[in-house]
Scaffold this motif. Structure first.
Motif, PDB file in Angstrom:
ATOM      1  N   ARG A   1      -1.481  -0.932   1.846  1.00 53.11           N
ATOM      2  CA  ARG A   1      -1.668  -1.537   0.528  1.00 53.11           C
ATOM      3  C   ARG A   1      -2.907  -0.986  -0.180  1.00 53.11           C
TER       4      ARG A   1
ATOM      5  N   ASP B   1      -8.756  -4.597   2.203  1.00 61.81           N
ATOM      6  CA  ASP B   1      -7.648  -4.245   3.088  1.00 61.81           C
ATOM      7  C   ASP B   1      -8.055  -3.225   4.143  1.00 61.81           C
TER       8      ASP B   1
ATOM      9  N   SER C   1       2.464  -7.162  -2.574  1.00 56.32           N
ATOM     10  CA  SER C   1       2.879  -6.869  -1.202  1.00 56.32           C
ATOM     11  C   SER C   1       3.765  -5.636  -1.226  1.00 56.32           C
TER      12      SER C   1
END
Length: 200
Positions: free
Chosen positions: A66, A126, A44
């Motif tokens: 990310r 992502d 994270s």
């Protein structure tokens, strides 16, 4: 006529200030350590910032999301790979005939996808277009287009280069390896068959 050459991709970044370069180094080192310790799923931006000793805003300003951070972690090995296919020994590098170079390049990409599959999966999940925004894809596509143009001057080499890169999308590669149980050797053999059709 001299063969066209491509530069090693640098992401188009301007030279960094010393403090920015140091922050980048700390962030990438922290991200790599977290991935190694707990796996890519646990990564994270907040945790990376804490581990690197920088503010989370610094991580977001430097990498954006990310997926971009994950691709940056991959980047160190990527630069070595680019140097190998652009200027290293044949057949991956210059000196071999175009078909042999294309084959060596695709086999090397299979190996890289196998080695870094978890990172690539996370980046692609992502962001739907992360694979195409990341600078190395454009370089791969240009490299294949130049080689294919030599083999098939009558063909749409740019389209064919995208078609040859498509099987290495991380989710498809994972499906072939884990769900269908294909070996790396089988995937490479499939590429050889595909290449034979594409290059005539």
């Amino acid at each position: 006529m001299p063969r066209k050459t491509l530069p090693v991709a640098d992401g188009g970044q301007a030279p960094e200030r010393a403090d920015a370069a140091e922050n980048r180094r700390k962030i990438l080192a922290a991200a790599a350590e977290l991935i190694e310790a707990r796996g890519v799923e646990a990564l994270s931006m907040d945790e990376v910032a804490r581990a690197a000793g920088v503010g989370v805003g610094t991580v977001y300003r430097r990498f954006g999301d990310r997926a971009t951070l994950v691709y940056a972690v991959v980047d160190a090995r990527e630069r070595d790979f680019q140097a190998a296919f652009l200027g290293g020994p044949a057949p991956l590098g210059p000196g071999a005939e175009p078909r042999a170079r294309i084959r060596a390049f695709l086999h090397a990409l299979v190996d890289r996808t196998e080695e870094q599959l978890e990172l690539l999966l996370m980046a692609e999940m992502d962001s739907a277009d992360a694979r195409f925004k990341e600078g190395s894809y454009a370089l791969y596509q240009q490299h294949l287009t130049l080689l294919l143009s030599e083999v098939r001057p009558d063909a749409d080499a740019a389209y064919l280069s995208d078609a040859l890169l498509a099987p290495l999308a991380a989710n498809l590669y994972r499906y072939q390896r884990r769900t269908r149980g294909m070996s790396v050797a089988r995937i490479k053999k499939g590429y050889d068959d595909l290449l034979a059709q594409v290059t005539g």
